[in-house]
Every structure is written in C-alpha cells, then in structure tokens.
Scaffold this motif. Sequence first.
Motif, short mmCIF file in Angstrom:
data_model
loop_
_atom_site.label_atom_id
_atom_site.label_comp_id
_atom_site.label_asym_id
_atom_site.label_seq_id
_atom_site.Cartn_x
_atom_site.Cartn_y
_atom_site.Cartn_z
N CYS A 187 -9.08 7.50 16.77
CA CYS A 187 -7.57 8.10 16.78
C CYS A 187 -7.48 9.14 17.73
O CYS A 187 -8.58 9.93 18.05
CB CYS A 187 -7.32 8.58 15.25
N ASP A 188 -6.37 9.26 18.43
CA ASP A 188 -5.82 10.32 19.11
C ASP A 188 -5.42 11.48 18.12
O ASP A 188 -4.46 11.21 17.39
CB ASP A 188 -4.92 10.14 20.41
N TRP A 189 -6.14 12.54 17.92
CA TRP A 189 -5.72 13.31 17.01
C TRP A 189 -5.88 14.80 17.26
O TRP A 189 -6.32 15.45 18.14
CB TRP A 189 -6.91 13.15 16.05
N HIS A 190 -4.82 15.48 16.51
CA HIS A 190 -4.52 17.08 16.67
C HIS A 190 -5.25 17.63 15.15
O HIS A 190 -4.47 17.12 14.30
CB HIS A 190 -3.20 17.26 16.86
N ASP A 191 -5.96 18.52 15.42
CA ASP A 191 -6.25 19.27 13.96
C ASP A 191 -5.42 20.68 14.01
O ASP A 191 -5.37 21.41 14.90
CB ASP A 191 -7.92 19.49 14.04
N ILE A 192 -5.03 20.90 12.72
CA ILE A 192 -4.37 22.27 12.55
C ILE A 192 -4.84 23.07 11.51
O ILE A 192 -4.34 23.92 10.88
CB ILE A 192 -2.91 22.17 12.35
N GLY A 193 -6.15 22.56 10.76
CA GLY A 193 -6.86 22.93 9.82
C GLY A 193 -7.22 24.58 9.92
O GLY A 193 -7.48 25.15 9.09
N ASN A 194 -7.33 25.21 11.19
CA ASN A 194 -7.79 26.48 11.44
C ASN A 194 -6.92 26.92 12.44
O ASN A 194 -6.25 26.56 13.22
CB ASN A 194 -9.32 26.53 11.63
N ILE A 195 -7.08 28.66 12.60
CA ILE A 195 -6.15 29.04 13.68
C ILE A 195 -6.53 28.87 14.94
O ILE A 195 -5.60 28.25 15.82
CB ILE A 195 -6.49 30.71 13.59
N HIS A 245 0.69 -1.25 0.15
CA HIS A 245 -0.01 0.14 -0.04
C HIS A 245 0.89 1.35 0.07
O HIS A 245 2.00 1.20 0.23
CB HIS A 245 -1.05 -0.01 1.27
N LYS A 246 0.36 2.24 -0.37
CA LYS A 246 0.97 3.81 -0.32
C LYS A 246 0.27 4.39 0.61
O LYS A 246 -0.85 4.36 1.33
CB LYS A 246 1.04 4.27 -1.54
N VAL A 247 0.76 5.91 0.75
CA VAL A 247 0.12 6.89 1.77
C VAL A 247 -0.10 8.29 0.60
O VAL A 247 1.11 8.75 0.36
CB VAL A 247 0.97 7.23 2.86
N LEU A 248 -1.18 8.78 0.46
CA LEU A 248 -1.36 10.03 -0.07
C LEU A 248 -1.48 11.06 0.84
O LEU A 248 -2.31 11.05 1.92
CB LEU A 248 -2.88 9.98 -0.78
N VAL A 249 -0.71 12.32 0.53
CA VAL A 249 -0.77 13.29 1.32
C VAL A 249 -1.21 14.37 0.60
O VAL A 249 -0.23 14.61 -0.51
CB VAL A 249 0.41 13.64 2.14
N THR A 250 -2.24 15.02 0.86
CA THR A 250 -2.56 16.16 -0.13
C THR A 250 -2.19 17.60 0.69
O THR A 250 -2.68 17.83 1.74
CB THR A 250 -4.19 16.22 -0.40
N THR A 251 -1.21 18.32 -0.15
CA THR A 251 -0.94 19.57 0.31
C THR A 251 -1.08 20.95 -0.44
O THR A 251 -0.65 21.93 -0.33
CB THR A 251 0.32 19.61 0.74
N SER A 252 -2.22 20.57 -1.68
CA SER A 252 -2.13 21.64 -2.68
C SER A 252 -3.11 22.60 -2.52
O SER A 252 -3.18 23.64 -2.97
CB SER A 252 -2.78 20.83 -4.02
N GLY A 253 -4.04 22.74 -1.37
CA GLY A 253 -4.88 23.55 -0.97
C GLY A 253 -4.25 24.88 -0.68
O GLY A 253 -3.08 24.96 -0.15
N LEU A 254 -5.14 26.01 -0.66
CA LEU A 254 -4.62 27.28 -0.11
C LEU A 254 -4.23 27.25 1.43
O LEU A 254 -3.68 28.15 2.04
CB LEU A 254 -5.45 28.39 -0.55
N GLY A 255 -5.24 26.58 2.18
CA GLY A 255 -5.10 26.70 3.64
C GLY A 255 -5.71 28.00 4.08
O GLY A 255 -5.04 28.53 5.17
N SER A 256 -6.58 28.46 3.42
CA SER A 256 -7.14 29.98 3.84
C SER A 256 -7.59 30.16 5.25
O SER A 256 -7.58 31.25 5.92
CB SER A 256 -7.94 30.32 2.93
N ARG A 257 -8.04 28.91 6.02
CA ARG A 257 -8.44 28.95 7.33
C ARG A 257 -7.28 29.21 8.13
O ARG A 257 -7.67 29.54 9.28
CB ARG A 257 -9.28 27.86 7.74
N LEU A 258 -6.21 29.37 7.85
CA LEU A 258 -4.77 29.68 8.64
C LEU A 258 -4.61 31.12 8.43
O LEU A 258 -3.57 31.62 9.06
CB LEU A 258 -3.98 28.58 8.37
N GLY A 259 -5.36 31.95 7.80
CA GLY A 259 -4.99 33.38 7.74
C GLY A 259 -3.57 33.41 7.19
O GLY A 259 -3.52 32.90 6.12
N ASN A 260 -2.99 34.48 7.71
CA ASN A 260 -1.83 35.23 7.44
C ASN A 260 -0.78 34.12 7.49
O ASN A 260 0.31 34.30 6.53
CB ASN A 260 -1.38 36.42 7.56
#
Length: 519
Positions: free
Chosen positions: A213-221, A6-21
């Motif tokens: 899962c024990d999980w941390h989200d960093i998708g927004n400020i 198997h492989k692992v897909l990681v998507t980094t292509s988006g703008l990440g606009s919810r993280l502001g500046n």
Amino acid sequence: MADKTHKVLVTTSGLGSRLGNLTTYTNKSLVRVGAKPAISYIIEQYPENTEFVVTLGHFGEHVRGLLELLYPSRNIAYVEVEKYAGEGSSLGWSMLCTQEHLQCPFIFHTCDSILQNNPPPPEENWIGVSNVKDSFQYRTVKVLNNQVVSFQEKGEINYDYAYIGVCGIKDYKPFWDNLQKVYDSNPNNSSLSDCHALQKMITSGIKFGFVECDWHDIGNINDLRKTRENIGEDICVLDKEEENTYIFNDSVVKFFYDPEKVTQRVSRANLLNPLTPNILGSCDNFYRYEFVEGKTFSENTKLSVFKQFLDWSSLQLWKMNGENIRDLCEKFYFDKTESRINQFLNSYEESHLPINGLDCPPVLEQVKKIDKEWMCDGLSSYFHGDFILDNIICDVDQFKLIDWRHNFGDNALEYGDLYYDLSKLNHSLSFNHSLVNQECYTIDFSDDNITVDILRKNTLVEFQRAFENFVRQNGWDLKKIKVLTSLIWINMSPLHEYPLNIFLFYFGKYNLWRSINEQ
C-alpha cells in the motif's frame, strides 16, 4: 442499502499519547491532516454503502459528533469501549468489544493509517504492508512465496515489510477465537493487538497474502509532520490544542473543546447574518457552515479592494449603540491579559534583557502603566471578534466574514468594543499566518539582547498605511489600537507551541513598551 458482504472496523478508542498535546483535548482520529480530520480520509476511502463499526473511547463523543455531522447518511455503528486507558486496555481488547457487530468478513483499518490506494475487499485474508527504512516505530512481517509467514515486534532488524494497521479478515471466526484466547491468557497485556491473533492464525495454517500500500502514518508527531508535508496543507491555520478547523468541498467545520463556545458561535452567526455564511448544523463540540467561494484577504494584493473593505466594514458591521461597556473592556483587556501572562510565566521565566536594544520593564509592570479609564472607554458596536485577514473572504467586490469570536467576555454576544476589531485587523497586518507557518520570524537570545523580528510583505505595509489613515479619518485613537495590538500578541503567547509562544511574548512586550511611550 449497505453492503452485507463485509464491514470495516475503525478503532479510535485509544489515547493517542504518541501525538503529545494534540490529543490532550480531543481524539487522535480528529487530528487535522491537510484540510481534513484524519478519520475523514478513511471514511471517504470506502464506497457510500459501506457499513462501518467504530470504537469510541478517549473523547469518543467528539468522534461520534463529527461523523454524525459530516456523514449523516453513512451506515456507522458505534461501540463504546469502557477500558480504553490503564490496566486491561489494549487495541486487542477494543477490537474484542466489537465482535458481535463483526460476524462476517471485515477490513480492520486503524485510524492512524491513511491509504492512497483503495484496499481490496476481504475475499481472501490479506495483510496491508509497506516498505520502510527502519522498524523502530512499526511491527513488521516476514513473507515467503507471496504469503505472510510471521509478525515481529517493533525494532526487528530482519524484516520484509512494515505492517500498516490495515488488513482484510475473511476467516473472521478463527480471528475472534484466537484473539479471545490470547486476551484470556493475559487480560492486562497493554500491547495486545490484532497481530497476536493473526500470528496464531498463520501458525495454525490459515493463509494470509499481503497487499503493498501507498501509505501515510500519523501515529506519532514525526510521521504526522511528514504526512502533512506530503499531503499538503490546504489550510492556513495555526495548531491549537482546544480548537481546530477542517475544510471540505462544500463546508467548513469548527471544533471546540468547550461546547459553550459552539453554542455561542452559532448564536452569533444568526446575529451577524448575512455577513457570515449560513450554519448547516451543529452538535456539542462542532458546528458546520457553508463554504464561501473567494480568497482570504491574506491572499488579496489590491490596495483599492482593501480600502473598499474598510468602508464596507464601517457601514455593514460596526453599527454602534452607545452602551457603556467599560466593565466588559476591563475584564477583557486587563483581567484576561493578567491571567494569560501568568499562564505563560508558569511555564517560562521572563527575561529582562533589552529587546532589539530597547530596555523594557517586565510585562506586568507595563500593563499597570496603561491608563484603564482611557483603555476601557470602548465604542460599543456589533463586532466580529477575530477580525484578521484570514477571516475575511473576498469574491470580486463581495465580502463574507468567517470564524467570528464567540463573545466579548461575560457572554456578551451582540455588542463588543469596536477597538478590539480594529486591533485584531492591525495585528494581522504585521502577523501574517502564512508567513508564520513558514517560520518567517526571528526570536534570538544573546548575552545582552533579545532580537525579535518578523517578515512582512510590502502589500501588508501598504495596507497598514491605508488602515492608519482610515482610523484617523474616523477620529479613532490609533495609539489605543497599537497598545491593544501588543496586548493581543502577549495574550496569544501561552496558546501556541514553542518557539512561536516565546516570539509572541517578547514581540508583544517590545511593542507594548513602544506604544505606551508613543506621544
């Protein structure tokens, strides 16, 4: 040899606009969490022989550059996503761009999810989930008999778990078929994601279990702030939009949005060697250097060691050559300061209230009162350029200098003004990053006064007395250092976020007027 199961897909292509500046000048996967970029937690989560597929879009060259610098032996395939913003862009589209690389079972791992436990291989279909108190920020799932039975949009009231953006896809062919069908039905749907294909698979009878899962989200400020608090900040660095610092077990990585700064910093490391650590590698926007054992001087409490360091700096670093650097100093001290003041004033109107009870003229008027000939009569020498306590590593009686400045203006790499190093050191004796990160400073506006103040440890007060005695003993101009220190604070103000930017501006303005009028 890569694991072909198997492989692992990681998507980094988006703008990440919810993280502001934080994503104005780089990719969301490179936001610092603890001491490392977010994507490092993901890459290091999986075994060395894991084969990754990483999508690139918004500042994709930054993602690729960092991963190649940090993980040269990892098996990573990169997929350029042209439509990563605007009409036709979506997570679903980015995933579709990778399907020729993922004709096998795979794990999808979004770049804004950091897991504390290792995900299982996709030997069965599974969905990564976690308990959350509200679903405002997350898609959710309903479960029955240990199976996921439906996905729901953000904000759903009735749900069992939040979907964390990590899943195992054993049945990859139906996944790609369903994702393509959903995309073809509405190519401009910006909310299209893996969830739409997963829902169609579930509806068609394909079973999906779930993994808590024990999980941390960093998708927004807000979630990034919580994650940083939970993981812990192992690095004392103030957030800046155009640069960053990451620390690993054996190395330190510096990021700069401007690639010329990387080129010049690497060149200057060679000039300053062996006072600085060895460079291990570099690319357009990053360079990597050896991790140096020891403590920064901001952690050192011994006055005797600080005095020893001052003598070491005078002998080892500040080697003067007598060149005329007046024009360089004028551009660096006056032209840059005027530009930075205007940058600040473009965002904030300057208050003319007294500061700590002292009537202070407008900042630009104060700068005009500084004698240029006096201020620009610099002492040309080797220099560090960001000579603060946090950039000095002490191990017993050995010293190393880190995070040197890229130039002294006009691409002057070898020589700069000794007074600038002295002033940066003086600045850090009042403005301690550790205490600033704990918000141990005051900026308060009342009807008739502005109050500025900052907490200082007694150790730093003792260091500053020793520093001032050192300056006098060498026959250097202490008033010039105080004026320049105040200009440094004013120059820093537009580079930081509210309220630190406001504090720096008025703290600098107040101290500049005091220094100008000192006899």
